[in-house]
Design an enzyme around this catalytic site. Structure first.
Site, PDB file in Angstrom:
ATOM      1  N   GLU A 115       0.800  -1.228   0.000  1.00  0.00           N
ATOM      2  CA  GLU A 115       0.000   0.000   0.000  1.00  0.00           C
ATOM      3  C   GLU A 115       0.830   1.275   0.000  1.00  0.00           C
ATOM      4  OE1 GLU A 115      -2.839  -0.022   3.182  1.00  0.00           O
ATOM      5  OE2 GLU A 115      -3.963  -1.683   2.325  1.00  0.00           O
ATOM      6  N   GLU A 136      -5.659  -8.417   1.042  1.00  0.00           N
ATOM      7  CA  GLU A 136      -6.300  -7.974   2.280  1.00  0.00           C
ATOM      8  C   GLU A 136      -7.753  -7.646   2.007  1.00  0.00           C
ATOM      9  OE1 GLU A 136      -4.476  -4.801   4.509  1.00  0.00           O
ATOM     10  OE2 GLU A 136      -2.454  -5.556   4.168  1.00  0.00           O
TER      11      GLU A 136
HETATM   12  C1  PNW Z   1      -4.242  -1.810   5.669  1.00  0.00           C
HETATM   13  N1  PNW Z   1      -8.038   3.165   4.122  1.00  0.00           N
HETATM   14  O1  PNW Z   1      -4.208  -0.431   5.855  1.00  0.00           O
HETATM   15  C2  PNW Z   1      -2.871  -2.305   6.074  1.00  0.00           C
HETATM   16  O2  PNW Z   1      -2.175  -2.929   5.039  1.00  0.00           O
HETATM   17  C3  PNW Z   1      -2.868  -3.143   7.304  1.00  0.00           C
HETATM   18  O3  PNW Z   1      -1.593  -3.135   7.888  1.00  0.00           O
HETATM   19  C4  PNW Z   1      -3.938  -2.654   8.254  1.00  0.00           C
HETATM   20  O4  PNW Z   1      -3.859  -3.262   9.527  1.00  0.00           O
HETATM   21  C5  PNW Z   1      -5.276  -2.924   7.594  1.00  0.00           C
HETATM   22  O5  PNW Z   1      -5.347  -2.326   6.314  1.00  0.00           O
HETATM   23  C6  PNW Z   1      -6.474  -2.465   8.407  1.00  0.00           C
HETATM   24  O6  PNW Z   1      -6.469  -1.081   8.559  1.00  0.00           O
HETATM   25  C7  PNW Z   1      -5.212   0.408   5.425  1.00  0.00           C
HETATM   26  O7  PNW Z   1      -8.058   4.307   4.594  1.00  0.00           O
HETATM   27  C8  PNW Z   1      -5.243   1.679   5.957  1.00  0.00           C
HETATM   28  O8  PNW Z   1      -8.877   2.820   3.253  1.00  0.00           O
HETATM   29  C9  PNW Z   1      -6.161   2.597   5.522  1.00  0.00           C
HETATM   30  C10 PNW Z   1      -7.080   2.240   4.543  1.00  0.00           C
HETATM   31  C11 PNW Z   1      -7.055   0.964   4.002  1.00  0.00           C
HETATM   32  C12 PNW Z   1      -6.120   0.053   4.456  1.00  0.00           C
END
Ligand code: PNW
Length: 446
Positions: A172, A353
């Site tokens: 990401e 994910e």
């Molecule tokens: C992911 N959004 O982060 C990460 O890859 C993980 O480490 C994390 O624990 C998981 O999602 C849950 O949050 C994100 O704003 C952070 O859409 C933000 C977003 C999406 C994924």
């Protein structure tokens, strides 16, 4: 709110890669062991006020010591694929130089243990834990960090390469750009839009250099990027909302997809940033050839849609989860999978994910009833199945997350696991969703 019904009797393709995902800093703990250096997340989480309750990853789910037990859990669930990340500062404490054998040994044990249990490892090289020494030298704002990443990747390929069939480069990049450099609620906690989009470029360059490092060896492993995609929808049917949504999609999706898969930055985003932007000035001759080095697969992470209004701001349309940024919209999974196949395919896809945080509590009878997570996953699996039926080459699906873990700035309060972690004792308890998922895997469908 999440009771949309999935059609019964959905079978997935033979050998579908049912999996779960984690990342190093979120589960390992053992922050000072076996020569591990510090990362930006150690610094950030130890800074007062940065994380909820001041939580850090110092202990986390203690996976560094409990890895064998965790592998047995995965086997009991019937997982076919496990996605985890390697901690860069365990391999190079200061981000450069000779790899630390004790760090490599840990991951070698993990990879061997997965193979022994019939589970395919899928390894992310970078899930945000940049060595602090590199941050001190400018971090991702410094172009040199991309080259340091390529060296690190090379060391990992040499150390583990023969046993890892699939590598993912940067997890990401968008979240680093937005949370780390635009809004500042992730490490390194900056609020600097000009820096943010230069960082985007250096993360993409790092990705491309790692792809090249793998190809330079004689590995037959596959490699690709891990992008979180947000399907963007207009909040109303005015032309203004349509135009705003198009540009929003540029910043959320095309800014990361296009350079890797088409070899060019999206013109509308570049124009919007301006000719003199640090991104525009940071693109050197040849960079886009490196960034667009052919990949073997595309890893997609989907959590939430975005609804865009004519003035370019966002609005909520569907119910929000415990994460304030997540609206629950299973059709978004179908939309992102079909979109990337239509616009960039055909390229093999893995979902690396997808998941939901729930207010999980360990009941007096020793069970955790996360019915909301079961409904969420069922509906998203069904949406992925629809995409497959329409020709999307989806080969695997990893639920975020295997275990409750350190949810970054939200600390341990937000639980995303299939498996409950009682942090006081580090006891693992399969939630209702884990039992349900075991059945899905056994039946290869819903
Ligand atoms: C992911 N959004 O982060 C990460 O890859 C993980 O480490 C994390 O624990 C998981 O999602 C849950 O949050 C994100 O704003 C952070 O859409 C933000 C977003 C999406 C994924």
């Amino acid at each position: 709110p999440q009771d949309a019904t999935a059609a019964p009797g959905l079978r997935f393709p033979r050998d579908f890669g049912w999996g779960a995902a984690t990342s190093a800093y979120q589960i390992e703990g053992a922050a000072k062991e076996d020569g591990r250096g510090e990362s930006v997340w150690d610094t950030f989480s130890r800074t007062p006020g940065r994380t909820r309750n001041g939580d850090t990853g110092d202990v986390a789910a203690d996976h560094y010591h409990r890895w064998a037990e965790d592998l047995d859990l995965m086997r009991d669930l019937g997982l076919r694929s496990y996605r985890f990340s390697i901690s860069w500062p365990r391999i190079q404490a200061d981000g450069t130089g000779q790899p630390n054998q004790r760090g490599l040994d840990f991951y070698r044990r993990l990879v061997d243990g997965l193979h022994e249990r019939g589970i395919a490892p899928m390894v992310t090289l970078f899930h945000w834990d940049l060595p602090q020494s590199l941050e001190d030298a400018g971090g991702w704002e410094n172009r040199d960090t991309a080259y340091r990443f390529a060296d690190y990747a090379d060391a990992v390929f040499q150390g583990l390469g023969d046993q890892v069939p699939v590598w993912l480069t940067v997890n990401e990049p968008k979240t680093v750009v937005q949370n780390g450099y635009l809004w500042g609620h992730h490490a390194p906690g900056r609020q600097d839009p000009e820096a943010a989009y230069l960082v985007a470029h250096h993360l993409q360059l790092a990705h491309g250099l790692a792809v090249r490092a793998l190809r330079a060896g004689d590995s037959d492993a596959r490699i690709g990027p891990a992008l979180n995609l947000h399907p963007c929808y207009p909040a109303d049917d005015t032309p203004g909302a349509a135009a705003a949504t198009r540009l929003y999609d540029g910043y959320e999706n095309r800014l990361y997809l296009d350079p890797i898969l088409t070899g060019a930055y999206p013109a509308d985003v570049l124009a919007d940033l301006g000719e003199g932007s640090r991104l525009a000035r940071g693109i050197a001759d040849g960079d886009l050839e490196i960034i667009s080095s052919p990949v073997d697969l595309l890893a997609v992470q989907y959590y939430t849609p975005i609804y865009v209004t004519a003035d370019g701001t966002t609005t909520r349309r569907w119910s929000t989860s415990e994460a304030d940024w997540q609206q629950i919209y299973p059709d978004g999974m179908y939309d992102v999978l079909t979109r990337v196949t239509r616009d960039y395919g055909p390229v093999p896809i893995t979902v690396t994910e997808n998941g939901l945080p729930c207010p999980d509590v360990l009941g007096p009878d020793g069970t955790v009833d996360d019915a909301g997570r079961v409904a969420f996953l069922r509906d998203h699996f069904a949406a992925a199945h629809r995409a497959i039926a329409e020709g999307v080459p989806l080969e695997s699906y990893h639920v975020w997350s295997l275990l409750d873990n350190f949810e970054w700035d939200q600390g341990y309060d937000q639980r995303w696991g299939l498996v409950y972690v009682d942090y006081a004792t580090q006891r693992r308890v399969l939630k209702r969703s884990a039992h349900w998922y075991r059945g899905v895997i056994r039946d290869n469908g819903l």
